[in-house]
Every structure is written in structure tokens, then in C-alpha cells.
Motif scaffolding. Structure first.
Motif, PDB file in Angstrom:
ATOM      1  N   ILE A   1      29.771  49.185  31.945  1.00  0.00           N
ATOM      2  CA  ILE A   1      29.922  49.538  30.536  1.00  0.00           C
ATOM      3  C   ILE A   1      28.527  49.636  29.926  1.00  0.00           C
ATOM      4  N   GLY A   2      28.372  50.562  28.952  1.00  0.00           N
ATOM      5  CA  GLY A   2      27.067  50.742  28.322  1.00  0.00           C
ATOM      6  C   GLY A   2      26.005  51.029  29.366  1.00  0.00           C
ATOM      7  N   ILE A   3      24.888  50.327  29.271  1.00  0.00           N
ATOM      8  CA  ILE A   3      23.779  50.574  30.197  1.00  0.00           C
ATOM      9  C   ILE A   3      24.104  50.094  31.613  1.00  0.00           C
ATOM     10  N   GLY A   4      25.209  49.345  31.744  1.00  0.00           N
ATOM     11  CA  GLY A   4      25.687  48.918  33.064  1.00  0.00           C
ATOM     12  C   GLY A   4      25.965  50.105  33.980  1.00  0.00           C
ATOM     13  N   GLN A   5      26.313  51.259  33.413  1.00  0.00           N
ATOM     14  CA  GLN A   5      26.552  52.465  34.221  1.00  0.00           C
ATOM     15  C   GLN A   5      25.254  52.907  34.904  1.00  0.00           C
ATOM     16  N   ALA A   6      24.163  52.877  34.155  1.00  0.00           N
ATOM     17  CA  ALA A   6      22.866  53.274  34.728  1.00  0.00           C
ATOM     18  C   ALA A   6      22.405  52.237  35.754  1.00  0.00           C
ATOM     19  N   ILE A   7      22.596  50.956  35.438  1.00  0.00           N
ATOM     20  CA  ILE A   7      22.171  49.889  36.360  1.00  0.00           C
ATOM     21  C   ILE A   7      22.880  50.055  37.705  1.00  0.00           C
ATOM     22  N   MET A   8      24.198  50.226  37.664  1.00  0.00           N
ATOM     23  CA  MET A   8      24.957  50.331  38.916  1.00  0.00           C
ATOM     24  C   MET A   8      24.636  51.623  39.666  1.00  0.00           C
ATOM     25  N   ASN A   9      24.392  52.705  38.934  1.00  0.00           N
ATOM     26  CA  ASN A   9      23.997  53.973  39.575  1.00  0.00           C
ATOM     27  C   ASN A   9      22.710  53.774  40.380  1.00  0.00           C
ATOM     28  N   ARG A  10      21.711  53.107  39.770  1.00  0.00           N
ATOM     29  CA  ARG A  10      20.430  52.903  40.465  1.00  0.00           C
ATOM     30  C   ARG A  10      20.584  51.907  41.609  1.00  0.00           C
ATOM     31  N   LEU A  11      21.367  50.841  41.374  1.00  0.00           N
ATOM     32  CA  LEU A  11      21.532  49.834  42.431  1.00  0.00           C
ATOM     33  C   LEU A  11      22.235  50.431  43.646  1.00  0.00           C
ATOM     34  N   ARG A  12      23.252  51.252  43.411  1.00  0.00           N
ATOM     35  CA  ARG A  12      23.963  51.869  44.538  1.00  0.00           C
ATOM     36  C   ARG A  12      23.021  52.742  45.351  1.00  0.00           C
ATOM     37  N   LYS A  13      22.152  53.471  44.645  1.00  0.00           N
ATOM     38  CA  LYS A  13      21.230  54.354  45.369  1.00  0.00           C
ATOM     39  C   LYS A  13      20.152  53.555  46.090  1.00  0.00           C
ATOM     40  N   ALA A  14      19.751  52.444  45.496  1.00  0.00           N
ATOM     41  CA  ALA A  14      18.682  51.633  46.098  1.00  0.00           C
ATOM     42  C   ALA A  14      19.191  50.843  47.301  1.00  0.00           C
ATOM     43  N   ALA A  15      20.501  50.565  47.315  1.00  0.00           N
ATOM     44  CA  ALA A  15      21.051  49.675  48.334  1.00  0.00           C
ATOM     45  C   ALA A  15      21.211  50.360  49.683  1.00  0.00           C
ATOM     46  N   SER A  16      20.974  49.602  50.736  1.00  0.00           N
ATOM     47  CA  SER A  16      21.218  50.130  52.073  1.00  0.00           C
ATOM     48  C   SER A  16      22.620  49.694  52.527  1.00  0.00           C
ATOM     49  N   ARG A  17      23.203  48.753  51.805  1.00  0.00           N
ATOM     50  CA  ARG A  17      24.509  48.242  52.220  1.00  0.00           C
ATOM     51  C   ARG A  17      25.292  47.771  51.005  1.00  0.00           C
ATOM     52  N   TYR A  18      26.586  48.050  50.992  1.00  0.00           N
ATOM     53  CA  TYR A  18      27.452  47.610  49.912  1.00  0.00           C
ATOM     54  C   TYR A  18      28.473  46.663  50.497  1.00  0.00           C
ATOM     55  N   VAL A  19      28.387  45.381  50.161  1.00  0.00           N
ATOM     56  CA  VAL A  19      29.284  44.392  50.743  1.00  0.00           C
ATOM     57  C   VAL A  19      30.492  44.243  49.824  1.00  0.00           C
ATOM     58  N   GLU A  20      31.626  44.751  50.299  1.00  0.00           N
ATOM     59  CA  GLU A  20      32.831  44.736  49.449  1.00  0.00           C
ATOM     60  C   GLU A  20      33.443  43.341  49.374  1.00  0.00           C
ATOM     61  N   LYS A  21      34.311  43.197  48.397  1.00  0.00           N
ATOM     62  CA  LYS A  21      35.035  41.935  48.224  1.00  0.00           C
ATOM     63  C   LYS A  21      35.903  41.631  49.427  1.00  0.00           C
TER      64      LYS A  21
END
Ligand code: AMP
Ligand code: MG
Length: 344
Positions: free
Chosen positions: A324-344
């Protein structure tokens, strides 16, 4: 190697005006100069001079097919770079500019072809940072300015970050202290009847909707679709990537603690990036606090990603944030920066 000049606004013996005049002179002579904006530091060059713009691509190692944003000091100057506009654009400009939003509009060809990467459109922004605005005013030409980092690395939010990446490769750096917003501008395609967000950023979708009603989110928005399965480091999504591989961990604090412990048990040195609240509840050795609010997380994100160094840390774990709000930009950048996404 170029001898990279560095001016510190306010602290150098020179007045702010003298520093800006020197930087503007270099820009107008076709050189590259980095300067602060409210989002991140930009690497500027005269957008009407293709040779000058080519130096940006060279210094950053940026792919030629990735267009640059043209920065201007005023709405009048913005209007000089574009053909016709849909009505809603003026409303957006009046509401959010100067500020962290870039309008993609039909180009009238004043910006050089390598600014637009040969596209019929041009991305234009009026930054609100006083140093950027003052510099653009003195230059009196549009200044192409992507983030002032080596291509692929986290964007620079301090002059030291720029120095780390580009010393010897650019003509100068204007040091105006740390930037405020910390993530790049929102990019909004304004070539259609309904505007469409191409990149989330400093102005949120909700804020834009308040002005224009319906806003689309481009289906091609590159969110680093790492949700399907863990990806190996160095694969497709290396934008904004830190030196040390970054894993994004979904779920609550207990989940983050568990993933941390498993890695430590394997002999890995693990750094944790999370907000203050989360860190207080974890038992971890190497940690960097991103602050408290989403605004603070955005402001601290790139600096924190650069702080974990190769040779000291093997893996960075970072929590996820609400989109929400700037959280959309934060998650967009984090997803691109990440080499791995550890799901729940
Ligand atoms: P940076 O300044 O490094 O954050 O990158 C500028 C961003 O603006 C890139 O993602 C570009 O693809 C985007 N951009 C610039 N001009 C255009 C344009 N005419 N159409 C679409 N995207 C653009
Ligand atoms: Mg960039």
C-alpha cells in the motif's frame, strides 16, 4: 579515467550558486555530472546532445535500449519537449510536480534519440529537490538523468554511493546530502485516454487515482516475478542487486527466525534487513534496521542493501512489506533485487 570533481553544497568554500554554476557549465559543455534529487542521485547530461547522453550509458554500463528520463525545472519547459497531451496530464502536473513522478508523453524530437531509445515517447520529470531544481534552472536545457549507479546495482541515495560506483567515470558529483524519498519516481504512461503506471514509485497509485479517477497498472510492469519458485542468484532479476545475494522471506517473524536459523546451522553468515519492530522480536547477530514507517523503509532501503559486504555476509534476509502507498515501490524494488523469494 576522468578526474571526478566533487562539490559539497554548503560546506565547500563556495556558495551554493557558485557550485551550481560550475556544475551547470560542465553539463552544458557536454559532460556528465551527478546531482541529488528527492528520489535518488541522478547522473545528468544535456538531453539535447546525443554525444553527451552517450557518456551516461558508457559510465553506467547501461543497455542502449533502456530510455532515460529528461529532467526539467518547470511545466513550461516540460511542455516544450512534447506533442499533444491528454487533459488529465495538466491536472497531474499541477498536483504532483515538482515531485517524484515521471510522465511518458509523445516526444516532439527535441530530446536526442538515445534519450528515448528511439521510442516515439519521452519520459519527463520535474524534480522537487532544491539543488536539482536550481541546477536545471541554470542549465536551461533538459537534463537526461538516470540513477547515478553502475547498471544493475542498488540506486544511490548519497554522494558516497555515487563515488563508490562512478569515481573516475564521470566529470563531477554535486553532494547535497542524502536524498529524501529513497526510491525512484513513479512512471506513468500518459499517451492513452487512461493513464497507466509503468513503474511504482514516490507517488502512489492511490494518490494518482484521487486526481484522475481510473488508473491502470501496466500488465508488463516488471515486478520481478520471482513468486513461482526460488531463483538462482544472477538470473534474470539483477536490477538493484546488492553485492550479497538477497532472499525475500514471506510470513511472520517466527518464519524469518526459522529461515535465519536454518542458514546459520548450515554455516552461513546471515544479515537481516527488517524494520525496527521486527528486529526487536528476532534473535539475530548481523542486522540493519530499515526504520519504522514505510516511508522510512523506502528512504533507507538502497543504503542498507549496500551496507552488507561480500566477504562479511553470505546471504541477506529481508522481510516483505504491505503493498500500500509507497509499499508498492518498495516491494517492486525488493523483488527485482532478490535472487530468491522464500514463500510462506
Ligand atoms: P532510471 O532513471 O535509472 O530509474 O530509469 C529510467 C526508467 O524510465 C527506465 O525504467 C526506463 O525504461 C523508463 N523510461 C524512460 N523513458 C521512457 C519512455 N519513453 N517510455 C517508457 N519508459 C521510459
Ligand atoms: Mg536506475
Amino acid at each position: 579515467m576522468i578526474d571526478t570533481k566533487r562539490w559539497k553544497i554548503a560546506e565547500s568554500g563556495k556558495s551554493k550558486e557558485e557550485t551550481i554554476a560550475e556544475a551547470a557549465q560542465l553539463l552544458k559543455a557536454g559532460h556528465t555530472v551527478a546531482f541529488p534529487t528527492e528520489t535518488v542521485y541522478g547522473l545528468g547530461a544535456d538531453a539535447t546532445n546525443a554525444e553527451a547522453v552517450a557518456k551516461i550509458f558508457q559510465a553506467k554500463g547501461r543497455p542502449q535500449d533502456n530510455p532515460l528520463i529528461a529532467h526539467v525545472a518547470s511545466k513550461d519547459q516540460l511542455l516544450k519537449l512534447v506533442d499533444s497531451l491528454p487533459d488529465y496530464v495538466e491536472n497531474l502536473i499541477d498536483a504532483f510536480s515538482p515531485g517524484p513522478i515521471t510522465y511518458v508523453l509523445p516526444s516532439n524530437g527535441i530530446c536526442a534519440e538515445n534519450v528515448t531509445a528511439g521510442l516515439p515517447t519521452v519520459g519527463v520529470r520535474i524534480p522537487s529537490h532544491p539543488v536539482a531544481l536550481a541546477l536545471l534552472k541554470v542549465c536551461d536545457v533538459p537534463i537526461a538523468a538516470p540513477s547515478a549507479n553502475l547498471s544493475g546495482k542498488p540506486s544511490p541515495t548519497t554522494a558516497d554511493h555515487v563515488w563508490e560506483d562512478l569515481n573516475g567515470r564521470i566529470a563531477g558529483i554535486v553532494d547535497g546530502g542524502p536524498t529524501g524519498v529513497g526510491v525512484e519516481s513513479t512512471i506513468i504512461d500518459c499517451t492513452q485516454e487512461t493513464p497507466s503506471i509503468l513503474r511504482p514509485g514516490g507517488i502512489s497509485k492511490e494518490e494518482i487515482e484521487e486526481i484522475v479517477g481510473k488508473v491502470l497498472v501496466d500488465p508488463a510492469l516488471d515486478n520481478g516475478d520471482t513468486k513461482e519458485k526460488p531463483k538462482a542468484p544472477g538470473m534474470k532479476y539483477t536490477h538493484y542487486a546488492p553485492e550479497v545475494p538477497l532472499w525475500l522471506v514471506e510470513g511472520d517473524n517466527a518464519r524469518l527466525q526459522k529461515v535465519y536459523q536454518e542458514l546459520v546451522d548450515e554455516g552461513k553468515r546471515v544479515g537481516v534487513l527488517a524494520n525496527r519492530n521486527t528486529l526487536e522480536k528476532l534473535n539475530v547477530t548481523d542486522q540493519i534496521s530499515l526504520g519504522e514507517s514505510l516511508e522510512e523503509v523506502a528512504a533507507n532501503l538502497y543504503d542498507s542493501l549496500r551496507r552488507f559486504k561480500q566477504g562479511e555476509i553470505d546471504i541477506i534476509l529481508c522481510e516483505t512489506y504491505p503493498e500500500i502507498g509507497i509499499g508498492q515501490a518498495i516491494m517492486n524494488r525488493l523483488r527485482k533485487a532478490a535472487s530468491r523469494y522464500v514463500e510462506k
